[in-house]
Design a protein around this motif. Structure first.
Motif, short mmCIF file in Angstrom:
data_model
loop_
_atom_site.label_atom_id
_atom_site.label_comp_id
_atom_site.label_asym_id
_atom_site.label_seq_id
_atom_site.Cartn_x
_atom_site.Cartn_y
_atom_site.Cartn_z
N ALA A 1 -11.58 -7.16 0.92
CA ALA A 1 -11.42 -8.34 0.07
C ALA A 1 -11.04 -9.54 0.93
CB ALA A 1 -10.37 -8.08 -1.01
N SER A 2 -10.86 -10.68 0.29
CA SER A 2 -10.64 -11.93 1.02
C SER A 2 -9.29 -11.95 1.73
CB SER A 2 -10.72 -13.10 0.04
OG SER A 2 -10.49 -14.33 0.71
N ILE A 3 -9.32 -12.30 3.02
CA ILE A 3 -8.12 -12.48 3.84
C ILE A 3 -8.19 -13.87 4.46
CG2 ILE A 3 -6.85 -11.69 5.87
CD1 ILE A 3 -7.86 -8.88 5.31
N GLY B 1 -7.47 -2.67 -0.63
CA GLY B 1 -6.09 -3.14 -0.72
C GLY B 1 -5.50 -3.62 0.59
N VAL B 2 -6.27 -3.54 1.69
CA VAL B 2 -5.75 -4.02 2.97
C VAL B 2 -5.40 -5.50 2.89
CG1 VAL B 2 -6.28 -4.35 5.42
CG2 VAL B 2 -7.01 -2.26 4.25
N MET C 1 0.83 -1.20 0.00
CA MET C 1 0.00 0.00 0.00
C MET C 1 0.87 1.26 0.00
SD MET C 1 -3.18 -1.10 2.50
CE MET C 1 -4.20 0.28 1.98
N ARG C 2 1.92 1.26 -0.81
CA ARG C 2 2.86 2.38 -0.82
C ARG C 2 2.25 3.70 -1.28
NH1 ARG C 2 8.39 -0.37 -3.34
NH2 ARG C 2 8.80 -1.81 -1.61
N PRO C 3 1.24 3.70 -2.18
CA PRO C 3 0.70 5.00 -2.63
C PRO C 3 -0.18 5.68 -1.59
CG PRO C 3 0.30 3.24 -4.25
CD PRO C 3 0.71 2.58 -2.97
N ARG D 1 1.89 -1.70 9.20
CA ARG D 1 1.28 -0.97 8.09
C ARG D 1 -0.20 -0.68 8.37
NH1 ARG D 1 2.05 2.95 5.23
NH2 ARG D 1 1.71 2.87 2.99
N VAL D 2 -0.89 -1.65 8.95
CA VAL D 2 -2.30 -1.44 9.31
C VAL D 2 -2.43 -0.26 10.28
CG1 VAL D 2 -4.24 -2.42 10.61
CG2 VAL D 2 -3.13 -3.77 8.83
N GLN D 3 -1.55 -0.21 11.27
CA GLN D 3 -1.59 0.89 12.23
C GLN D 3 -1.31 2.23 11.55
OE1 GLN D 3 -2.68 0.85 15.33
NE2 GLN D 3 -3.08 -1.35 15.13
#
Length: 214
Positions: free
Chosen positions: A99-101, A62-63, A40-42, A77-79
């Motif tokens: 989306a699917s995790i 995109g998570v 998720m760089r952008p 990254r989530v934080q």
């Protein structure tokens, strides 16, 4: 890594043949090496743009891509995503498309962090069932296998559970399957806004269901 990024997509129609195998339905196979989106760089530049232009709505997805990172890195990254979303003006409505995790521990941690800081959530029957299993919710024994038409009453119960389990800003959940959609909102949320959003997302479908959850 970015110089080697690529994505290859193979589409097949029903009855397509490949290596002596016949496809029973239309499908696609995607092979991707996408470091930019996987991390998720952008996002930071995206949030900067949002803060500069002040739109009414922000749509985020995109998570699920973070699942490919090491556990400590993906939660970091989530934080960071949570911090960025929390920094936005409350006047900006934030919608998260989930989306699917596969990793339920990651799904639990990510949803606990992000759902209270978004206004709206979108997901399908598999993602909704996984979200419930990750939090020991409802109907976990029934929804272990995929179904062609997810039972409306079960999806409604899961949506009600989602809105009562997750607090904070979350006030609307939009469920979408191939056969019907459901939008669940908290009582007190603008019915006109909820209906307008619902119509835009299901205008091509003939089967719709709408209910309010408290």
């Amino acid at each position: 890594d970015r110089e080697r990024e690529r994505e290859e997509v193979d589409h097949s129609t029903c009855d397509s043949q490949w290596g002596g195998v016949t496809s029973g339905r239309a499908n696609r196979f995607i092979l991707s090496h996408d470091v930019t989106n996987a991390e998720m760089r952008p996002l930071e530049k995206y949030v900067d743009t949002v803060q500069a232009h002040k739109p009414d709505v922000l749509v985020l997805s995109g998570v699920h891509m973070l699942e490919g990172l090491q556990p400590e890195h993906r939660m970091q990254r989530v934080q960071e995503v949570k911090t960025l979303l929390s920094s936005l003006s409350p006047s900006i409505t934030v919608h998260l498309e989930l989306a699917s995790i596969a990793d339920l521990a990651f799904l639990r941690a990510a949803s606990e962090a992000l759902l209270p800081v978004v206004d709206s959530l979108g997901l399908n029957e598999q993602e909704l069932a996984s979200l419930s299993r990750a939090h020991n919710g409802v109907h976990n024994d029934i929804l272990q296998k995929p179904v062609t038409v997810p039972p409306v009453e079960l999806m409604s119960d899961l949506l009600h559970w989602t809105l009562t389990h997750f607090r904070g800003r979350l006030s609307r959940v939009h469920f979408h399957s191939l056969t019907y959609h459901i939008t669940a909102t908290r009582i007190g949320v603008s019915e006109a806004n909820a209906c307008e959003g619902f119509v835009w997302r299901v205008r091509a479908l003939g089967i719709c269901s709408f209910f309010f959850a408290q």
